[in-house]
Design an enzyme around this catalytic site. Structure first.
Site, mmCIF file in Angstrom:
data_model
loop_
_atom_site.group_PDB
_atom_site.id
_atom_site.type_symbol
_atom_site.label_atom_id
_atom_site.label_comp_id
_atom_site.label_asym_id
_atom_site.label_seq_id
_atom_site.Cartn_x
_atom_site.Cartn_y
_atom_site.Cartn_z
ATOM 1 N N PHE A 27 47.395 49.959 35.238
ATOM 2 C CA PHE A 27 46.874 48.698 35.791
ATOM 3 C C PHE A 27 45.493 48.458 35.199
ATOM 4 C CE2 PHE A 27 44.505 46.031 38.733
ATOM 5 C CZ PHE A 27 45.393 44.978 38.888
ATOM 6 N N ASP B 97 39.746 53.180 30.720
ATOM 7 C CA ASP B 97 39.517 52.301 31.864
ATOM 8 C C ASP B 97 39.147 53.196 33.042
ATOM 9 O OD1 ASP B 97 39.676 50.775 34.144
ATOM 10 O OD2 ASP B 97 41.560 49.793 33.619
ATOM 11 N N LYS C 260 33.954 48.308 40.141
ATOM 12 C CA LYS C 260 34.095 48.824 41.510
ATOM 13 C C LYS C 260 32.820 49.492 42.044
ATOM 14 C CE LYS C 260 39.149 49.217 41.634
ATOM 15 N NZ LYS C 260 39.602 48.288 42.654
HETATM 16 N N1 PLP Z 1 41.264 48.636 36.119
HETATM 17 C C1 PLP Z 1 41.610 49.491 37.074
HETATM 18 C C2 PLP Z 1 41.942 50.904 36.718
HETATM 19 C C3 PLP Z 1 41.667 49.069 38.408
HETATM 20 O O1 PLP Z 1 42.039 49.937 39.361
HETATM 21 C C4 PLP Z 1 41.347 47.741 38.721
HETATM 22 C C5 PLP Z 1 41.427 47.240 40.113
HETATM 23 O O2 PLP Z 1 42.024 47.823 40.965
HETATM 24 C C6 PLP Z 1 40.978 46.880 37.678
HETATM 25 C C7 PLP Z 1 40.943 47.358 36.397
HETATM 26 C C8 PLP Z 1 40.637 45.448 37.966
HETATM 27 O O3 PLP Z 1 39.379 45.381 38.583
HETATM 28 P P1 PLP Z 1 38.908 44.044 39.328
HETATM 29 O O4 PLP Z 1 39.762 43.871 40.523
HETATM 30 O O5 PLP Z 1 37.459 44.304 39.649
HETATM 31 O O6 PLP Z 1 39.071 42.934 38.350
#
Ligand code: PLP
Length: 394
Positions: free
Chosen positions: A129, A214, A243
């Site tokens: 994700f 990521d 986050k």
């Molecule tokens: N990347 C990862 C691993 C995530 O867990 C998330 C959100 O849960 C995101 C990207 C997307 O982040 P945002 O909701 O701040 O756009």
């Protein structure tokens, strides 16, 4: 709460929250809950930590917002701190406002670098994700999330996580980057094995491919290290954060090793790296360091899974996966959302990570008694949801 004009992008839990402090939140009826949902992984230092509140207030009183046409001290300091802490050699940092934006920037950077070197394709992992913008959705290895928006950009190819041979086979001449979460969060809390991550790094080095990590969910102490990649002793060429970074204010960051960079005109963000969000982020980093919260996260990671599994009926939890303050409990049946609802009745917030995984992302500041309370609530909720059926089927 009745909210007819809010677009229903989230299936809400039956709670309206009005106050938060430390590890707790309160609803509009005055009931308190232990927040092990952690605002989806944001609250590394808990809610409204005094050091964060003071830093944000002071910054609001000093310099609120000026745009990226000018340098500011909080942004320069934060970039320097992240370059020091993150496993990216001599990093340059781009600031934005969310995890998806940080990954969007990483994808654009990898794409630009790849087009220049004749390797424009990017490999991502099945079950991953990376966000909900169109490019990050295209990079997300969960077809149901993409289906309503296809066709998306066709820059991505997918391989199963943990399978080095599959990765080796797909790293053909046109692939310029690999994008992965060292601990896959939304895909069910699945830490990638250290050996696998070291193997990915070696393959990327051998083939001249960028390794993009990521760490939006796994980073900043959540898994017991500043970056989860450090557990494997691996460095990234590109790394993304969000986050926990803002402590509750929106901020994202994309770090790239020296030599791989945007130039003026390539990318931008009006709010990205604003002074207030950067001051909050600096307070988050200082608090994690000053209060030895990486060590605390590791201790929580030793206590929470065992206690939670022990509290649940035998056989109801198939596997506990995670590290530090990010844990997924895979249930014997796909009832994670029912268990999360039952945990609310027990006074604890958690989140599902897929149909059969209950996820806990507590603050790194959580106390031993809070960990025990969450474990007990999880066990009781699993018993309520699963035990009657298990007995019936026995
Ligand atoms: N990347 C990862 C691993 C995530 O867990 C998330 C959100 O849960 C995101 C990207 C997307 O982040 P945002 O909701 O701040 O756009």
């Amino acid at each position: 709460m009745n909210e007819p004009h809010v677009m229903p992008t989230y299936a809400r839990y039956p709670l309206t929250l009005v106050r938060a402090a430390g590890t707790r939140v309160w609803d509009d009826a005055g009931r308190s809950y232990l927040d092990f949902a952690g605002a989806l992984g944001v609250t590394a230092i808990g809610h409204s930590h005094p050091a964060w509140v003071t830093a944000v207030r002071d910054q609001l009183d000093t310099l609120d917002m000026v745009s990226n046409l000018y340098a500011t001290e909080p942004q320069a300091r934060l970039a320097g701190r992240l370059a020091e802490l993150m496993p990216v050699p001599d990093a340059r940092v781009f600031f934005c406002n969310s995890g998806a934006e940080a990954n969007e920037a990483a994808i654009k950077l990898a794409r630009k670098h790849g087009l220049a070197t004749g390797k424009p394709s990017i490999v991502a992992l099945e079950g991953s994700f990376h966000g909900r913008t169109t490019a990050t959705l295209a990079a997300t290895g969960q077809p149901p999330k993409r289906a309503a928006f296809e066709p998306l950009v066709d820059w991505f190819r997918f391989v199963p996580p943990g399978d080095l041979s599959a990765l080796e086979a797909i790293l053909t001449a046109d692939v310029g980057a690999v994008l992965l979460e060292p601990v896959m969060g939304e895909g069910g809390v699945r830490p990638l094995a250290d050996d696998y991550l070291r193997g990915v790094r070696a393959l990327c080095d051998e083939r001249g491919v960028l390794l993009c990590a990521d760490e939006v969910q796994s980073g900043l102490g959540r898994c017991g290290d500043w970056a989860a990649l450090q557990h494997a002793g691996v460095e990234a060429d590109v790394l993304t954060l969000a986050k926990a970074l803002g402590g509750g204010l929106p901020i994202g960051a994309m770090l790239a090793r020296a030599g791989i960079s945007f130039v003026p005109g390539d990318h931008a963000s009006t709010f990205g790296g604003g002074p207030v969000a950067c001051a909050g982020a600096l307070a988050v980093l200082d608090t994690i360091e000053r209060d030895a919260l990486l060590e605390r996260a590791r201790l929580i990671g030793e206590a929470l899974p065992g206690a939670a599994v022990a509290a649940a009926p035998a056989g109801s939890v198939v596997e506990a996966r995670g590290r530090g303050c990010l844990w997924g409990f895979e249930l014997a049946r796909p009832v994670a959302n029912d268990v999360v609802l039952a945990m609310i009745d027990e006074g604890v917030l958690a989140t599902p990570a897929g149909p059969d995984v209950v996820r806990m992302s507590p603050p790194l500041t959580s106390g031993d008694e809070e960990v025990a309370e969450a474990a007990r609530a999880f066990g009781a909720a699993v018993a309520t949801v699963l035990a009657p059926a298990e007995e019936g089927s026995a």
